[in-house]
Design a protein around this motif. Structure first.
Motif, PDB file in Angstrom:
ATOM      1  N   TYR A  61       0.823  -1.206   0.000  1.00  0.00           N
ATOM      2  CA  TYR A  61       0.000   0.000   0.000  1.00  0.00           C
ATOM      3  C   TYR A  61       0.862   1.264   0.000  1.00  0.00           C
ATOM      4  CZ  TYR A  61      -4.122  -2.824   1.144  1.00  0.00           C
ATOM      5  OH  TYR A  61      -5.154  -3.725   1.113  1.00  0.00           O
ATOM      6  N   ALA A  62       1.967   1.221   0.740  1.00  0.00           N
ATOM      7  CA  ALA A  62       2.826   2.397   0.862  1.00  0.00           C
ATOM      8  C   ALA A  62       3.722   2.604  -0.364  1.00  0.00           C
ATOM      9  CB  ALA A  62       3.690   2.280   2.109  1.00  0.00           C
ATOM     10  N   ASN A  63       3.849   1.601  -1.198  1.00  0.00           N
ATOM     11  CA  ASN A  63       4.729   1.698  -2.367  1.00  0.00           C
ATOM     12  C   ASN A  63       3.983   1.257  -3.630  1.00  0.00           C
ATOM     13  OD1 ASN A  63       7.662   2.168  -1.122  1.00  0.00           O
ATOM     14  ND2 ASN A  63       6.578   0.679   0.159  1.00  0.00           N
ATOM     15  N   PRO A  64       3.038   2.061  -4.090  1.00  0.00           N
ATOM     16  CA  PRO A  64       2.264   1.682  -5.283  1.00  0.00           C
ATOM     17  C   PRO A  64       3.102   1.604  -6.551  1.00  0.00           C
ATOM     18  CG  PRO A  64       1.816   3.958  -4.656  1.00  0.00           C
ATOM     19  CD  PRO A  64       2.609   3.361  -3.542  1.00  0.00           C
ATOM     20  N   TRP A  65       4.284   2.225  -6.549  1.00  0.00           N
ATOM     21  CA  TRP A  65       5.146   2.173  -7.722  1.00  0.00           C
ATOM     22  C   TRP A  65       5.617   0.750  -8.022  1.00  0.00           C
ATOM     23  CZ3 TRP A  65      10.071   0.310  -7.057  1.00  0.00           C
ATOM     24  CH2 TRP A  65      10.555   0.283  -5.751  1.00  0.00           C
ATOM     25  N   LEU A  66       5.656  -0.107  -6.999  1.00  0.00           N
ATOM     26  CA  LEU A  66       6.050  -1.491  -7.215  1.00  0.00           C
ATOM     27  C   LEU A  66       5.068  -2.201  -8.145  1.00  0.00           C
ATOM     28  CD1 LEU A  66       7.126  -2.540  -3.596  1.00  0.00           C
ATOM     29  CD2 LEU A  66       8.618  -2.191  -5.579  1.00  0.00           C
ATOM     30  N   MET A  67       3.789  -1.892  -7.976  1.00  0.00           N
ATOM     31  CA  MET A  67       2.765  -2.496  -8.822  1.00  0.00           C
ATOM     32  C   MET A  67       2.932  -2.053 -10.275  1.00  0.00           C
ATOM     33  SD  MET A  67       0.069  -4.498  -8.644  1.00  0.00           S
ATOM     34  CE  MET A  67      -1.553  -4.836  -9.346  1.00  0.00           C
ATOM     35  N   ILE A  68       3.253  -0.783 -10.473  1.00  0.00           N
ATOM     36  CA  ILE A  68       3.439  -0.258 -11.830  1.00  0.00           C
ATOM     37  C   ILE A  68       4.647  -0.909 -12.495  1.00  0.00           C
ATOM     38  CG2 ILE A  68       3.885   1.816 -13.186  1.00  0.00           C
ATOM     39  CD1 ILE A  68       2.451   3.416 -11.014  1.00  0.00           C
ATOM     40  N   VAL A  69       5.749  -1.005 -11.757  1.00  0.00           N
ATOM     41  CA  VAL A  69       6.950  -1.645 -12.296  1.00  0.00           C
ATOM     42  C   VAL A  69       6.673  -3.106 -12.639  1.00  0.00           C
ATOM     43  CG1 VAL A  69       9.304  -2.364 -11.761  1.00  0.00           C
ATOM     44  CG2 VAL A  69       8.520  -0.086 -11.096  1.00  0.00           C
ATOM     45  N   ALA A  70       5.958  -3.791 -11.768  1.00  0.00           N
ATOM     46  CA  ALA A  70       5.638  -5.199 -12.016  1.00  0.00           C
ATOM     47  C   ALA A  70       4.777  -5.358 -13.266  1.00  0.00           C
ATOM     48  CB  ALA A  70       4.927  -5.793 -10.803  1.00  0.00           C
ATOM     49  N   MET A  71       3.839  -4.464 -13.476  1.00  0.00           N
ATOM     50  CA  MET A  71       2.971  -4.528 -14.655  1.00  0.00           C
ATOM     51  C   MET A  71       3.780  -4.327 -15.934  1.00  0.00           C
ATOM     52  SD  MET A  71      -0.443  -2.473 -13.389  1.00  0.00           S
ATOM     53  CE  MET A  71      -1.188  -2.629 -15.011  1.00  0.00           C
ATOM     54  N   VAL A  72       4.680  -3.349 -15.925  1.00  0.00           N
ATOM     55  CA  VAL A  72       5.497  -3.079 -17.111  1.00  0.00           C
ATOM     56  C   VAL A  72       6.402  -4.270 -17.428  1.00  0.00           C
ATOM     57  CG1 VAL A  72       7.302  -1.609 -18.068  1.00  0.00           C
ATOM     58  CG2 VAL A  72       5.428  -0.587 -16.783  1.00  0.00           C
ATOM     59  N   LEU A  73       7.064  -4.801 -16.406  1.00  0.00           N
ATOM     60  CA  LEU A  73       7.961  -5.941 -16.607  1.00  0.00           C
ATOM     61  C   LEU A  73       7.194  -7.181 -17.063  1.00  0.00           C
ATOM     62  CD1 LEU A  73      10.356  -5.573 -13.538  1.00  0.00           C
ATOM     63  CD2 LEU A  73      10.831  -5.012 -15.926  1.00  0.00           C
ATOM     64  N   THR A  74       6.017  -7.388 -16.489  1.00  0.00           N
ATOM     65  CA  THR A  74       5.199  -8.544 -16.866  1.00  0.00           C
ATOM     66  C   THR A  74       4.784  -8.465 -18.322  1.00  0.00           C
ATOM     67  OG1 THR A  74       4.363  -8.722 -14.610  1.00  0.00           O
ATOM     68  CG2 THR A  74       3.126  -9.858 -16.312  1.00  0.00           C
ATOM     69  N   PHE A  75       4.385  -7.274 -18.749  1.00  0.00           N
ATOM     70  CA  PHE A  75       3.971  -7.085 -20.139  1.00  0.00           C
ATOM     71  C   PHE A  75       5.141  -7.345 -21.084  1.00  0.00           C
ATOM     72  CE2 PHE A  75       2.935  -4.384 -23.859  1.00  0.00           C
ATOM     73  CZ  PHE A  75       1.733  -4.990 -24.211  1.00  0.00           C
ATOM     74  N   GLY A  76       6.332  -6.863 -20.713  1.00  0.00           N
ATOM     75  CA  GLY A  76       7.501  -7.097 -21.537  1.00  0.00           C
ATOM     76  C   GLY A  76       7.857  -8.570 -21.642  1.00  0.00           C
ATOM     77  N   LEU A  77       7.793  -9.288 -20.520  1.00  0.00           N
ATOM     78  CA  LEU A  77       8.070 -10.720 -20.528  1.00  0.00           C
ATOM     79  C   LEU A  77       7.028 -11.489 -21.326  1.00  0.00           C
ATOM     80  CD1 LEU A  77       9.150 -11.236 -16.808  1.00  0.00           C
ATOM     81  CD2 LEU A  77      10.619 -11.412 -18.819  1.00  0.00           C
ATOM     82  N   LEU A  78       5.776 -11.051 -21.239  1.00  0.00           N
ATOM     83  CA  LEU A  78       4.707 -11.707 -21.990  1.00  0.00           C
ATOM     84  C   LEU A  78       4.941 -11.587 -23.487  1.00  0.00           C
ATOM     85  CD1 LEU A  78       1.976 -13.161 -21.973  1.00  0.00           C
ATOM     86  CD2 LEU A  78       0.872 -10.915 -21.939  1.00  0.00           C
ATOM     87  N   ILE A  79       5.351 -10.403 -23.928  1.00  0.00           N
ATOM     88  CA  ILE A  79       5.639 -10.199 -25.347  1.00  0.00           C
ATOM     89  C   ILE A  79       6.803 -11.089 -25.788  1.00  0.00           C
ATOM     90  CG2 ILE A  79       6.475  -8.533 -27.041  1.00  0.00           C
ATOM     91  CD1 ILE A  79       4.941  -6.378 -25.582  1.00  0.00           C
ATOM     92  N   ALA A  80       7.853 -11.151 -24.949  1.00  0.00           N
ATOM     93  CA  ALA A  80       9.023 -11.965 -25.287  1.00  0.00           C
ATOM     94  C   ALA A  80       8.662 -13.442 -25.404  1.00  0.00           C
ATOM     95  CB  ALA A  80      10.107 -11.763 -24.237  1.00  0.00           C
ATOM     96  N   LEU A  81       7.834 -13.932 -24.488  1.00  0.00           N
ATOM     97  CA  LEU A  81       7.481 -15.351 -24.487  1.00  0.00           C
ATOM     98  C   LEU A  81       6.470 -15.702 -25.571  1.00  0.00           C
ATOM     99  CD1 LEU A  81       7.257 -15.962 -20.632  1.00  0.00           C
ATOM    100  CD2 LEU A  81       8.929 -16.968 -22.202  1.00  0.00           C
TER     101      LEU A  81
END
Length: 239
Positions: A61-81
């Motif tokens: 809750y105190a670090n919402p930026w972690l969720m944003i970073v995780a979403m970006v990285l997940t999307f990139g990995l999804l495209i690669a796979l």
């Protein structure tokens, strides 16, 4: 939310000599479900941390930026796979990328689940498990060929995406419930579709036996999206 992504690796079942051998096909299916079960186990373990450990929930809750970073990285990995056949066929790179994708996806699911009551999350997990098992058995037993429905399912996915944007604008509880219900139905159909794509055999279309990472990724995304929609339904019903 993620959709199923198909590329040139999807062809007529008869074009794959691997599926002409029953032992190779069964070995492929066992490998896919072994990977899938490992992904689900890791996901549940990480989600449990966010559900039962207050410190982890407060930190997210105190670090919402972690969720944003995780979403970006997940999307990139999804495209690669999903879009790079050489990447997902290269061992051990394919397993490393799939493992990272699973960890990031589990983290995001944990953050989302932390916003719901523990009882609602457990109910959603139980319902998803029962529905997924029932649909998998149905896909293996039915004579209906769902592999020909790829285009139609993709159209429904686009319509659902547009409906989701509309629901975000109008902020209606009934529209949100309808959206979650339609999403659960769509990804239930996708689960049957992807299961039969993996089976090959008598079905018109299938995936190459070399694409065990791609098949496991598709099934994992189907189950995760199904869980999110069911969780939304359960949460709204309890409210």
């Amino acid at each position: 939310m993620y959709s199923n992504m198909y590329d040139e690796e999807t062809n007529f079942a008869g074009e794959f000599s691997g599926f002409s051998d029953k032992e190779i096909r069964l070995g492929f299916i066992r490998k896919v479900y072994g990977i899938l079960l490992s992904q689900i186990a890791v996901t549940i373990a990480i989600m449990s941390i966010f559900i039962y450990v207050p410190a982890a929930k407060e930190y997210s809750y105190a670090n919402p930026w972690l969720m944003i970073v995780a979403m970006v990285l997940t999307f990139g990995l999804l495209i690669a796979l999903a879009c790079c056949p050489d990447v997902r066929r290269s061992f051990p790179t394919n397993f490393i990328l799939l493992g990272l994708f699973t960890l990031l996806e589990a983290f995001m699911l944990g953050v989302v689940s932390s916003h719901y009551d523990t009882e609602a999350v457990l109910m959603a997990v139980g319902i998803t498990a029962v529905v997924s098992l029932a649909l998998t058995i149905f896909a293996f037993q039915t004579r209906w060929d769902f592999t020909m429905m790829g285009g139609m399912l993709f159209v429904f996915l686009i319509v659902l995406f547009c409906f989701g944007i509309l629901c975000a604008i109008i902020q209606s509880k009934f529209a949100s419930l309808a959206y979650a219900s339609l999403g659960a139905l769509l990804f239930s159909a996708y689960l049957v579709f992807d299961t039969q794509m993996m089976m090959g055999g008598k079905h018109k279309y299938s995936i190459s036996p070399e694409e065990y990472i791609f098949a496991a990724l598709n099934l994992y995304l189907d189950i995760i999206n199904l869980f999110l929609f069911i969780l939304s339904i359960v949460g709204q019903a309890r409210d």
